[in-house]
Scaffold this motif. Structure first.
Motif, PDB file in Angstrom:
ATOM      1  N   ARG A  36     -12.043   5.336  37.585  1.00 27.80           N
ATOM      2  CA  ARG A  36     -12.100   5.468  36.057  1.00 27.80           C
ATOM      3  C   ARG A  36     -12.842   4.326  35.515  1.00 27.80           C
ATOM      4  O   ARG A  36     -12.442   3.233  35.523  1.00 27.80           O
ATOM      5  N   GLN A  37     -14.166   4.309  35.465  1.00 27.43           N
ATOM      6  CA  GLN A  37     -14.951   3.229  35.160  1.00 27.43           C
ATOM      7  C   GLN A  37     -15.054   3.054  33.529  1.00 27.43           C
ATOM      8  O   GLN A  37     -14.993   3.884  32.725  1.00 27.43           O
ATOM      9  N   PHE A  38     -14.937   1.435  33.342  1.00 19.81           N
ATOM     10  CA  PHE A  38     -14.937   1.113  31.937  1.00 19.81           C
ATOM     11  C   PHE A  38     -16.333   0.199  31.919  1.00 19.81           C
ATOM     12  O   PHE A  38     -16.650  -0.502  32.801  1.00 19.81           O
ATOM     13  N   ASP A  39     -16.699   0.013  30.608  1.00 17.40           N
ATOM     14  CA  ASP A  39     -17.731  -1.022  30.508  1.00 17.40           C
ATOM     15  C   ASP A  39     -17.300  -2.656  30.309  1.00 17.40           C
ATOM     16  O   ASP A  39     -17.601  -3.560  31.242  1.00 17.40           O
ATOM     17  N   GLU A  40     -16.650  -2.691  29.298  1.00 16.23           N
ATOM     18  CA  GLU A  40     -16.102  -4.136  28.870  1.00 16.23           C
ATOM     19  C   GLU A  40     -14.496  -4.273  29.070  1.00 16.23           C
ATOM     20  O   GLU A  40     -13.958  -5.086  29.562  1.00 16.23           O
ATOM     21  N   GLU A  41     -13.932  -3.243  28.306  1.00 18.62           N
ATOM     22  CA  GLU A  41     -12.351  -3.400  28.221  1.00 18.62           C
ATOM     23  C   GLU A  41     -11.668  -2.103  28.128  1.00 18.62           C
ATOM     24  O   GLU A  41     -12.430  -0.954  27.730  1.00 18.62           O
ATOM     25  N   HIS A  42     -10.541  -1.869  28.586  1.00 14.54           N
ATOM     26  CA  HIS A  42      -9.853  -0.713  28.632  1.00 14.54           C
ATOM     27  C   HIS A  42      -8.422  -0.868  28.865  1.00 14.54           C
ATOM     28  O   HIS A  42      -7.668  -1.824  29.706  1.00 14.54           O
ATOM     29  N   GLU A  43      -7.572  -0.112  28.045  1.00 11.41           N
ATOM     30  CA  GLU A  43      -6.046  -0.303  27.940  1.00 11.41           C
ATOM     31  C   GLU A  43      -5.649   0.599  28.859  1.00 11.41           C
ATOM     32  O   GLU A  43      -5.772   1.886  28.880  1.00 11.41           O
ATOM     33  N   VAL A  44      -5.008   0.169  30.056  1.00  9.28           N
ATOM     34  CA  VAL A  44      -4.464   0.986  31.071  1.00  9.28           C
ATOM     35  C   VAL A  44      -3.227   1.641  30.807  1.00  9.28           C
ATOM     36  O   VAL A  44      -2.824   2.659  31.043  1.00  9.28           O
ATOM     37  N   ALA A  45      -2.366   0.962  29.984  1.00 15.88           N
ATOM     38  CA  ALA A  45      -1.031   1.424  29.658  1.00 15.88           C
ATOM     39  C   ALA A  45      -0.802   0.651  28.574  1.00 15.88           C
ATOM     40  O   ALA A  45      -1.094  -0.496  28.105  1.00 15.88           O
ATOM     41  N   PRO A  46       0.407   0.970  27.677  1.00 15.40           N
ATOM     42  CA  PRO A  46       0.895   0.171  26.535  1.00 15.40           C
ATOM     43  C   PRO A  46       1.017  -1.491  27.124  1.00 15.40           C
ATOM     44  O   PRO A  46       1.769  -1.787  27.754  1.00 15.40           O
ATOM     45  N   GLY A  47       0.143  -2.400  26.302  1.00 11.44           N
ATOM     46  CA  GLY A  47       0.245  -3.673  26.599  1.00 11.44           C
ATOM     47  C   GLY A  47      -0.214  -4.197  27.880  1.00 11.44           C
ATOM     48  O   GLY A  47      -0.271  -5.280  28.313  1.00 11.44           O
ATOM     49  N   VAL A  48      -1.217  -3.299  28.749  1.00 10.04           N
ATOM     50  CA  VAL A  48      -1.726  -3.549  29.815  1.00 10.04           C
ATOM     51  C   VAL A  48      -3.456  -3.326  29.664  1.00 10.04           C
ATOM     52  O   VAL A  48      -3.569  -2.120  29.702  1.00 10.04           O
TER      53      VAL A  48
END
Length: 305
Positions: free
Chosen positions: A194-206
């Motif tokens: 699951r590729q992201f560019d700059e930032e990604h919320e994986v789970a609440p607070g993470v």
């Protein structure tokens, strides 16, 4: 799994005398640092852009051997809500590199009561083999969930199509091993990335955010809950980097950018007073960062149990 209560009954013949996991709470989020073992490397890897005498003086000051010493290898397990997130996967097993004291993560996860099938997400700070190799160990993929999500920066995946080693200073054999591991990893797990560019919320607070520097897609993971903060900085931070953030590590693909990233992260940690964990800081690697003139100072937490 209760990550705050992972001790086992004392037996007459413990498998390991040295602790290999350390649990803490970040607000409502459970975090566990798990040791993958140690990686013996030449001390020149700490700073290949400085006079050897300066490096030798620092090593002597730190009571470390002059030629080679053991780098810690740490991974992190985060439990947020219904998700169990493994941040980095350790070295795994590469017989050609003769590193028998590393690659311990899978068995130590089991010893901590963490079933591989319970892991919902993996976050990779980057795709060096000591961060992806554990998922390449024989039999591991079959024990993981079919719907496992592996989060990694798009820039990291792209980099390993044709990696640039022109600015590194690694021991012989490592560039080939790194290329091979990254290529095999994408082949094995490409459909689950699951590729992201700059930032990604994986789970609440993470939240995982790309920093670049060490590798183009190198990322750090920030955990925040209830006013508490923790940053897993991957390979952006090394033990020598607090006093000498300008010293280049041999595994940095863009050492100038890596030094800038290091300073930025240290400044953030000084301001927020958040906890820091990093792959190659001595286990359990939990501490804070203080300003010290133009440099920084590592302040380990007092061991809590």
């Amino acid at each position: 799994m209760n990550m705050h209560n992972t001790s086992s009954p004392v037996t007459s013949k413990p498998e390991e005398l040295v602790p290999s996991r350390y649990a803490l709470k970040i607000g409502d989020i459970d975090v566990m640092v798990v040791s993958d073992g140690v990686l013996p490397l030449p001390t020149a890897m700490l700073a290949h852009n400085v006079d050897p005498s300066a490096r030798a003086a620092w090593l002597k000051e730190m009571f470390l051997p002059p030629d080679a010493f053991d780098w810690a290898l740490n991974a992190v397990v985060v439990r947020s809500g219904s998700q169990t997130i493994l941040v980095d996967a350790g070295l795994g097993f590469d017989p050609d590199l003769h590193l028998p004291r590393a690659g311990q993560l899978i068995k130590r996860l089991e010893a901590a009561g963490i079933d591989l099938s319970s892991v919902t997400d993996v976050v990779l700070t980057h795709m060096h083999m000591d961060h992806v190799g554990g998922l390449l160990v024989d039999g591991v993929k079959e024990r993981l969930r079919k719907d496992l999500r592996i989060h990694v920066a798009a820039a990291e995946v792209k980099f390993w199509d044709a990696p640039d080693f022109s600015h590194v200073s690694m021991p012989p054999g490592f560039p080939d091993a790194l290329r091979s591991a990254a290529k095999r990893f994408v082949k094995e797990y490409g459909s689950q990335l699951r590729q992201f560019d700059e930032e990604h919320e994986v789970a609440p607070g993470v939240v995982v955010r790309r920093t670049g520097g060490h590798t183009p897609g190198h990322s750090v993971v920030r955990v925040a809950s209830g006013g508490d903060r923790l940053m897993f900085a991957g390979d952006a931070v090394f033990a020598v980097g607090f006093e000498h953030p300008e010293w280049y590590n041999g595994f940095e693909h863009d050492p100038e950018e890596a030094a800038r990233v290091r300073v930025q992260l240290f400044k953030e940690l000084v301001e927020t007073k958040g906890l820091l964990v990093a792959t190659h800081l001595p286990f359990p690697s939990v501490g804070r960062v203080a300003a010290d003139g133009d440099a920084f100072r590592w302040v380990p937490v007092f061991w809590d149990y």
